[in-house]
Scaffold this active site. Sequence first.
Site, PDB file in Angstrom:
ATOM      1  N   SER A   1       0.842  -1.199   0.000  1.00 27.87           N
ATOM      2  CA  SER A   1       0.000   0.000   0.000  1.00 27.87           C
ATOM      3  C   SER A   1       0.874   1.245   0.000  1.00 27.87           C
ATOM      4  CB  SER A   1      -0.904   0.011   1.234  1.00 27.87           C
ATOM      5  OG  SER A   1      -1.589   1.243   1.349  1.00 27.87           O
TER       6      SER A   1
ATOM      7  N   TYR B   1      -0.932  -0.454  10.035  1.00 22.92           N
ATOM      8  CA  TYR B   1      -1.133  -0.847   8.637  1.00 22.92           C
ATOM      9  C   TYR B   1       0.075  -0.462   7.783  1.00 22.92           C
ATOM     10  CZ  TYR B   1      -3.576  -1.007   4.090  1.00 22.92           C
ATOM     11  OH  TYR B   1      -3.957  -1.273   2.797  1.00 22.92           O
TER      12      TYR B   1
ATOM     13  N   LYS C   1       2.482  -3.006   5.708  1.00 16.48           N
ATOM     14  CA  LYS C   1       2.532  -2.928   4.251  1.00 16.48           C
ATOM     15  C   LYS C   1       3.932  -2.625   3.728  1.00 16.48           C
ATOM     16  CE  LYS C   1      -1.645  -3.943   2.980  1.00 16.48           C
ATOM     17  NZ  LYS C   1      -1.881  -5.242   2.309  1.00 16.48           N
TER      18      LYS C   1
END
Length: 304
Positions: free
Chosen positions: A152, A165, A169
């Site tokens: 991401s 997150y 990622k």
Amino acid sequence: MGKTLDGKVVLVTGAGGGIGREIALMAAAEGAAIVVNDLGATLKGTGHTLTAAQTVVDEIKAAGGDAIADGGSVTDPDAARAMVEAAVKEFGRIDAVVNNAGILRDGFFHKMRYEDFDAVVKVHLYGAFNTSRAATDYFREQQSGALVHMTSTSGLIGNYAQANYSAAKLGIAAFSNSLALDLKRWNVRSNCIAPFAWSRMISSIKTETPEQEARVEKIKKMTPAKVAPMACYLMSDQAAEISGQIFAVRMNEIFLMSQPRPVRSVHSGDGWTAESIAEHAIPALKSHFTPLEVSAEVFSWDPI
């Protein structure tokens, strides 16, 4: 002309909806047999039902393809191995794994709990390890295989309230590159995709200002189906020479993302002190610093 993935067997995790579902459907349409994995959990990772995975399996079969459903958790090494072994038992082999499963537990760092950090890293990063490790034993034996991981721009560039997150990622990007190096001798490829697409995970983005609302409205136009062709390509024999790369897909745009390399250097024959670094090194390096930005500031133009 034959289909791109004729005869291949693919495991897609988190394939009950969104990007994973679109990849599973397109891979099946391109001739692959699919293991549709989905825990059937909420966005935060709670709950468990096979309904979502089975629904996608039914869609694939209705279109003339072949697929089976799996409801295991990628966070469990035994469950991840069972997914891969189910593919081999049902279809005779495993050719590719798409590590797409994910959850979100967003929150500004000063409010983030250990449990929220741990859960997100476990699903994204540990999940990618567990499925990739299970498949690699078969890949080495058959001297071929493809791993496609979802990273991401939250990790590659940055975003607010996503320390968990973002860490997971960016970790996946490094993980993928390491696999590309380690597994090259067995013709196993590993690549990443950073997708821009409206999905259940993206739907949790906070919209507290008009600017945030406008951004979300733009993202809603980015359909998950636009990501699937790149994933299918990377699993195909046409991508046999491509490994260790990071691509981003936004509507009809495909980006090759940069990876960390030296940008500028300074040297002192006498070595450095904190004072000389402040006086000489940093002024020389500062113009090359990477700006502190979020993904939306880097991708500031509307998608094509």
